[in-house]
Scaffold this active site. Structure first.
Site, PDB file in Angstrom:
ATOM      1  N   HIS A  47      11.171  -2.804   2.649  1.00  0.00           N
ATOM      2  CA  HIS A  47      10.354  -1.624   2.951  1.00  0.00           C
ATOM      3  C   HIS A  47       9.051  -2.018   3.617  1.00  0.00           C
ATOM      4  O   HIS A  47       8.627  -3.167   3.552  1.00  0.00           O
ATOM      5  CB  HIS A  47      10.069  -0.780   1.699  1.00  0.00           C
ATOM      6  CG  HIS A  47       9.321  -1.501   0.613  1.00  0.00           C
ATOM      7  ND1 HIS A  47       9.938  -2.165  -0.418  1.00  0.00           N
ATOM      8  CD2 HIS A  47       7.993  -1.654   0.397  1.00  0.00           C
ATOM      9  CE1 HIS A  47       9.027  -2.686  -1.219  1.00  0.00           C
ATOM     10  NE2 HIS A  47       7.838  -2.402  -0.748  1.00  0.00           N
ATOM     11  N   HIS A 100       1.526  -3.246   3.136  1.00  0.00           N
ATOM     12  CA  HIS A 100       2.293  -4.489   3.077  1.00  0.00           C
ATOM     13  C   HIS A 100       3.707  -4.289   3.628  1.00  0.00           C
ATOM     14  O   HIS A 100       4.152  -3.162   3.806  1.00  0.00           O
ATOM     15  CB  HIS A 100       2.358  -5.064   1.649  1.00  0.00           C
ATOM     16  CG  HIS A 100       3.084  -4.224   0.644  1.00  0.00           C
ATOM     17  ND1 HIS A 100       2.455  -3.303  -0.171  1.00  0.00           N
ATOM     18  CD2 HIS A 100       4.396  -4.173   0.300  1.00  0.00           C
ATOM     19  CE1 HIS A 100       3.338  -2.736  -0.970  1.00  0.00           C
ATOM     20  NE2 HIS A 100       4.539  -3.234  -0.710  1.00  0.00           N
ATOM     21  N   GLU A 145       5.187  -8.902   0.601  1.00  0.00           N
ATOM     22  CA  GLU A 145       5.837  -8.838  -0.704  1.00  0.00           C
ATOM     23  C   GLU A 145       7.232  -9.440  -0.549  1.00  0.00           C
ATOM     24  O   GLU A 145       7.919  -9.180   0.444  1.00  0.00           O
ATOM     25  CB  GLU A 145       5.948  -7.362  -1.146  1.00  0.00           C
ATOM     26  CG  GLU A 145       6.659  -7.173  -2.473  1.00  0.00           C
ATOM     27  CD  GLU A 145       6.748  -5.690  -2.882  1.00  0.00           C
ATOM     28  OE1 GLU A 145       6.637  -4.813  -2.017  1.00  0.00           O
ATOM     29  OE2 GLU A 145       6.946  -5.438  -4.086  1.00  0.00           O
TER      30      GLU A 145
HETATM   31 CO    CO Z   1       6.202  -2.760  -1.964  1.00  0.00          CO
END
Ligand code: CO
Length: 134
Positions: free
Chosen positions: A7, A79, A130
C-alpha cells in the site's frame, strides 16, 4: 528481496472526507474506518485491483502522524509499504547494508495483523518505508 507494493499511505485530517472523495469522485472501493489505538491512528483502506491506498487520521493526543500533518496541512503521502517473505531476514540484510530500522528494531503487528518494520526515510530517498511480512 522486496515483493509487491502492499500500500501507499496518505495522512489526512478528515478520513470521512478522504473516503468520500475516493469512493464518490474516483469510484473506488473503500473500507469503513477502524480505530487502532495502539498505533494512534484511524485507518481506511482503498482497495484497488493491484494494491491499496491507506488513509491515516490521527487518533488520540500523541499520534505519530500529528507532526507530519502539522508540516503537511493538506495531508500527503506518509509512507510506502513493500511486502517481504521473511521480515527478520529482511531486517538483518538491511542492517548489514547500513540501513536504519526505526524503533527497537523488532517487528510490530501492523494494520493487517502482520509483522511490520519501518525504515529511516533519510536512507530511502526521503520516503518512510514500511516492510510487511506477506
Ligand atoms: Co502502512
Amino acid at each position: 528481496m522486496i515483493g509487491r507494493l502492499n500500500h501507499v499511505a496518505i495522512a489526512v485530517r478528515d478520513i470521512e472526507k478522504a473516503s468520500a472523495l475516493y469512493r464518490d469522485t474516483l469510484g473506488a472501493r473503500v473500507t469503513p474506518p477502524v480505530d487502532q489505538p495502539a498505533h494512534g491512528v484511524t485507518v481506511v483502506f482503498v482497495e484497488l485491483p493491484n494494491t491499496k491506498i491507506e488513509f491515516l487520521q490521527p487518533l488520540g493526543a500523541d499520534s505519530p502522524i500529528a507532526k507530519f500533518l502539522d508540516k503537511n496541512p493538506d495531508g500527503g503521502i506518509h509512507h510506502v509499504c513493500y511486502e517481504v517473505d521473511d521480515i527478520l531476514a529482511a531486517r538483518d540484510h538491511l542492517k548489514a547494508q547500513g540501513a536504519r530500522v526505526l524503533g527497537d528494531g523488532n517487528p510490530k503487528i501492523g494494520a493487517h495483523d502482520k509483522p511490520v518494520l519501518f525504515l529511516h526515510p533519510k536512507d530511502f530517498n526521503g520516503t518512510l518505508v514500511e516492510l510487511e511480512q506477506a
